[in-house]
Design an enzyme around this catalytic site. Structure first.
Site, PDB file in Angstrom:
ATOM      1  N   LYS A 180     -17.724  -1.750   5.731  1.00 47.74           N
ATOM      2  CA  LYS A 180     -18.148  -2.731   4.731  1.00 47.74           C
ATOM      3  C   LYS A 180     -19.670  -2.731   4.537  1.00 47.74           C
ATOM      4  CE  LYS A 180     -16.910  -7.319   3.101  1.00 47.74           C
ATOM      5  NZ  LYS A 180     -16.148  -8.549   3.349  1.00 47.74           N
ATOM      6  N   PHE A 194     -11.253  -8.446  13.342  1.00 47.47           N
ATOM      7  CA  PHE A 194     -10.158  -8.829  12.450  1.00 47.47           C
ATOM      8  C   PHE A 194      -9.881  -7.698  11.456  1.00 47.47           C
ATOM      9  CE2 PHE A 194      -8.741 -10.813   8.416  1.00 47.47           C
ATOM     10  CZ  PHE A 194      -7.490 -11.193   8.855  1.00 47.47           C
ATOM     11  N   GLN A 195      -8.631  -7.349  11.324  1.00 49.72           N
ATOM     12  CA  GLN A 195      -8.188  -6.259  10.446  1.00 49.72           C
ATOM     13  C   GLN A 195      -8.892  -4.935  10.742  1.00 49.72           C
ATOM     14  OE1 GLN A 195      -8.162  -7.689   6.331  1.00 49.72           O
ATOM     15  NE2 GLN A 195      -6.029  -8.312   6.600  1.00 49.72           N
ATOM     16  N   MET A 250      24.154   9.679   2.609  1.00 45.32           N
ATOM     17  CA  MET A 250      23.983  10.941   3.327  1.00 45.32           C
ATOM     18  C   MET A 250      24.302  10.769   4.806  1.00 45.32           C
ATOM     19  SD  MET A 250      23.466  14.063   2.910  1.00 45.32           S
ATOM     20  CE  MET A 250      22.499  14.712   1.555  1.00 45.32           C
ATOM     21  N   GLU A 252       0.816  -1.217   0.000  1.00 47.26           N
ATOM     22  CA  GLU A 252       0.000   0.000   0.000  1.00 47.26           C
ATOM     23  C   GLU A 252       0.852   1.271   0.000  1.00 47.26           C
ATOM     24  OE1 GLU A 252      -0.599  -2.627   1.851  1.00 47.26           O
ATOM     25  OE2 GLU A 252      -2.675  -3.246   1.501  1.00 47.26           O
TER      26      GLU A 252
END
Lengths: 579, 196
Positions: free
Chosen positions: A176, A126-127, A490, A64
């Site tokens: 959902k 869940f999630q 760097m 993502e």
């Protein structure tokens, strides 16, 4: 009411699911490209997307974070809003870095995240993650939709907020049940006004007049500009302003490209690793005109040693930026697309030969001490500077240059020649390593006709290397150049300069990138000799497909000039000896 | 610039999550909030936050701009104590027995502007509304009489110079807002107009 009207009203009401409404909204907003990754809680939206494949191109990323950086690259080159789909929980939390990056770099993004069913909210389902609260500090706006009826209105608001005023990222979290719910869709209305939200502050003409007075009386005026010029689509207005006023102008890293880098009034980049002249002369000018920039600490160095002698005029669309870091004498609030022409009208046509000469003298000093050794090195081993220089030569400034973060980024932004606006894509404010590869993918989708070249260090590439999979599958034609110095350069430079060369965990090892690319079906090559450089870059530019070129460069090279941390801009040094 | 007490008044839309947004503006900058109150305003659907912090004027001005930047915030004002009328309310629980036996309650009520809210056989609750010093002074008094519980509300404040928010809201509701260009009528009052 006439029978006909009733019928018409009925026709206007469509009974559709929340997910279908999401897709209808996207189509109405003109969205043609989405970067995303499906998952449990966003499945209804992906199901609706299935029917829109001909209208909307969905780019399946590998993580993502890749999706949001790609959307950023897309937005930055195209000026359109980047759109991201991600699922609930880890899908949404993986967006955080990109959101923070887009917020600080003012990039218009709309992220649509799936969320668990509304009745499960707060149950550690869940999630399930508290996306709204997690994303609050890194978004311009966010909202959670739990009822499908809200979808059209909220999405139109989201797009309006993301794009208008000072742009920024917006997260819309949709449960959902709302995605599945059927409701009466009354059509989609583009949002144009929110009463509590003022995208463009009112313009106060007296400040413009005051600014013009200061500029007209000035003997050594200096313009510093940022991405605001690009975001406001005010490149022409800006060019007109500096050409009429004859004021030399320097850019922040994100402002680069707003005017052609070879313009006679273009004085280079500001900041820690910017050019010598604009940094030194910031503390010599008598009027400093800041346009669409926010005086980041990397630009100003020590604030109490920043342009203390100058009167400061600050043009910005975001009132919160004015006086935030540097106190202005004349604040010019407003969209610079409108304020710049008003200002241009009031200023005299002028030229400052003596003042230009000071810039030129500084430039010559930098040229001799830093630039030439970088782009025409005498040593055997290649430098990053000459790679960038060769790209300039072969692309003639027409390519889009996407950079990651670190030494190569500074080198690229110091030496790249750009003719066009929206050609310099980099993570400026947040400094996100791993930005370049996905951002380059997005940039190609945003500007398919342009050559997109991603310059990435050996550290950054390994942070989002999985996006080679996206290139494999979606086949954007991008050219990846890995500048490999076998170090996190760097950090190593700072350890060398400020930590007695105690190289603490900067010796990063690399895989065989050519083999890795090959595994993804991407052609690749590795070079380390000067004689190979030009032919190799010619070859990748000629390639019709993506290509990965690994260039072995000098291991312990430092980027100079440098404004050491805690020092003022005029204390910029040209070499290690001066620190 | 020296630090002093500032009262920030914020007019907002009613929006879930806005409280977090405003709170993070303070917490991100490590500012200690002395008092925080939300309430309805004179306009239905518009909310009013009253926040008290101790800081410099320069800082509170920047904070207000950051607050106004939030999409659901209509306006943020900051005022010194001289510019506002404010009150806080405090409740005190003391054992009725001690109070009834040893204290001249009437004198207490007169002297401290206190009210009795409840009298039960086991305890009595007093209320004082006023400035912090006043509510604090009363604690000192009641501490001698076995003060059981003390609680004080956040500050609520009215800005003396404010004309209310109806007019402002009308401006905000007009869709041309933000496109306006003003002529030279503000030059003399630069400081005053330096908020949106």
């Amino acid at each position: 009411m006439l029978q006909r009207d009733v019928q018409q009203m009925k026709n206007n009401f469509e009974n559709i699911s929340g997910s279908q409404a999401v897709l209808k909204a996207l189509v109405a907003e003109g969205v043609k490209t989405i970067f995303g990754y499906p998952g449990g809680a966003i499945m209804p939206i992906y199901d609706a997307l299935y029917d829109y494949q001909k209208i909307i191109n969905h780019v399946l990323v590998r993580h993502e974070q890749g999706a949001i950086h790609a959307a950023q690259g897309f937005a930055r080159v195209s000026g359109k809003t980047g759109v991201v789909f991600a699922t609930s929980g880890p899908g949404a939390t993986n967006l955080i870095t990109g959101l923070a990056d887009a917020l600080i770099d003012s990039t218009p993004i709309v992220c649509i995240t799936g969320q668990v069913f509304a009745h499960l909210l707060g149950t550690d389902a869940f999630q399930e993650a508290d996306v709204l609260n997690i994303t609050t500090p890194v978004t311009k706006w966010n909202y959670q939709i739990t009822d499908a009826n809200e979808i059209p209105f909220i999405l139109s608001k989201a797009f309006f907020i993301a794009k208008s005023g000072r742009p920024g990222p917006v997260v819309i979290d949709i449960t959902k049940n709302a995605q599945l719910q059927f409701f009466d869709f009354e059509g989609y209305k583009i949002c144009e006004h929110i009463r509590s939200y003022l995208p463009k502050p009112n313009i106060r003409k007296e400040f413009i007049e005051e600014a013009a007075k200061l500029i007209n009386a000035s003997k050594q005026p200096f313009v510093v500009f940022g991405q605001g010029v690009i975001l406001g689509n005010a490149e022409k207005e800006f060019l007109h302003f500096i050409e009429k006023s004859g004021i030399p102008a320097a850019w922040t890293i994100l402002g680069m490209g707003a005017i052609p880098t070879n313009h006679k009034l273009a004085m280079g980049m500001l900041g820690m690793h910017g050019n010598y002249a604009p940094n030194v002369l910031t503390n010599k000018c008598d009027v400093l005109i800041a346009i669409g920039m926010r005086f980041d600490d990397r630009v100003t160095g020590r604030l109490d040693k920043y342009a203390k002698q100058a009167k400061i005029i600050h043009l910005d669309i975001d009132p919160a930026e004015i006086d935030k870091n540097v106190k202005s004498d004349v604040p010019v609030w407003g969209d610079c697309k409108i304020t710049l022409p008003l200002l241009t009208e009031l200023i005299k046509k002028k030229s400052y030969p003596d003042w230009y000469k000071q810039f030129d003298d500084c430039r010559k000093l930098e040229e001799a001490k830093c630039i030439q050794p970088d782009i025409n090195p005498t040593g055997k081993i290649l430098t990053m500077g000459e790679v960038v220089n060769t790209i300039n030569e072969l692309t003639k400034g027409e390519a889009i240059i996407v950079t990651d973060v670190g030494q190569h980024q500074m080198v690229a932004c110091r030496y790249a020649k750009l003719n066009n606006t929206r050609s310099n894509i980099t993570s400026g404010g947040l400094g996100t390593m791993g930005f370049a590869l996905p951002a380059a993918i997005g940039a190609k989708f945003g500007a398919p006709k342009k050559e997109v070249i991603a310059l990435i260090g050996d550290g950054g590439i390994q942070m989002t290397i999985q996006e080679l999979g996206t290139i494999m599958q979606s086949k954007p034609n991008i050219k990846i150049i890995i500048l490999n110095n076998n170090f996190l350069g760097m950090v190593r430079q700072w350890q060398e300069l400020f930590h007695q060369k105690r190289y603490s965990f900067v010796n990063i090892e690399s895989p065989n990138y050519v083999q890795v690319a090959k595994g993804y079906g991407i052609a690749g090559a590795k070079i380390s000799k000067r004689s190979e450089l030009k032919p190799a870059i010619k070859k990748i530019l000629a390639s019709k497909k993506s290509y990965l070129l690994e260039v072995m460069v000098r291991k312990e090279n430092n980027v100079f000039p440098m404004v050491p941390q805690g020092k003022g801009v005029s204390e910029i040094v040209l070499s290690k000896k001066e620190i | 610039m020296s630090k002093q007490e500032y009262t920030i008044t914020i007019y907002t839309e009613n929006h879930i999550g806005l409280l977090t947004r405003i709170a993070t503006i303070f917490s991100r900058r490590k500012i200690n909030i002395e008092s925080f109150n939300t309430s309805p305003s004179e306009i239905e659907s518009v909310f009013r936050f009253t926040i008290v912090i101790n800081t410099t004027e320069e800082f509170v001005k920047k904070l207000c701009r950051q607050i106004e930047r939030q999409v659901e915030v209509l306006r943020a004002y900051y005022n010194t104590n001289e510019e506002i009328i404010w009150q806080e309310m405090a409740l005190y629980k003391v054992p009725t027995k001690i109070i009834a036996e040893t204290v001249k309650v009437e004198r207490l009520l007169r002297e401290y502007g206190a009210k009795v809210v409840v009298i039960r056989t086991d305890f009595t609750i007093f209320e004082v509304t006023g400035h912090r010093e006043e509510t604090e002074k009363f604690i000192k008094v009641l501490e001698q009489y076995n003060l059981i519980e003390f609680v004080r509300s956040a500050r609520i404040a009215i800005i003396k110079a404010s004309e209310g928010f109806h007019k402002k809201l009308k401006e905000f509701e007009s869709s041309e807002h933000g496109e306006k260009q003003f002529e030279n009528k503000f030059l003399t009052s630069k400081e005053k107009i330096f908020t949106m």
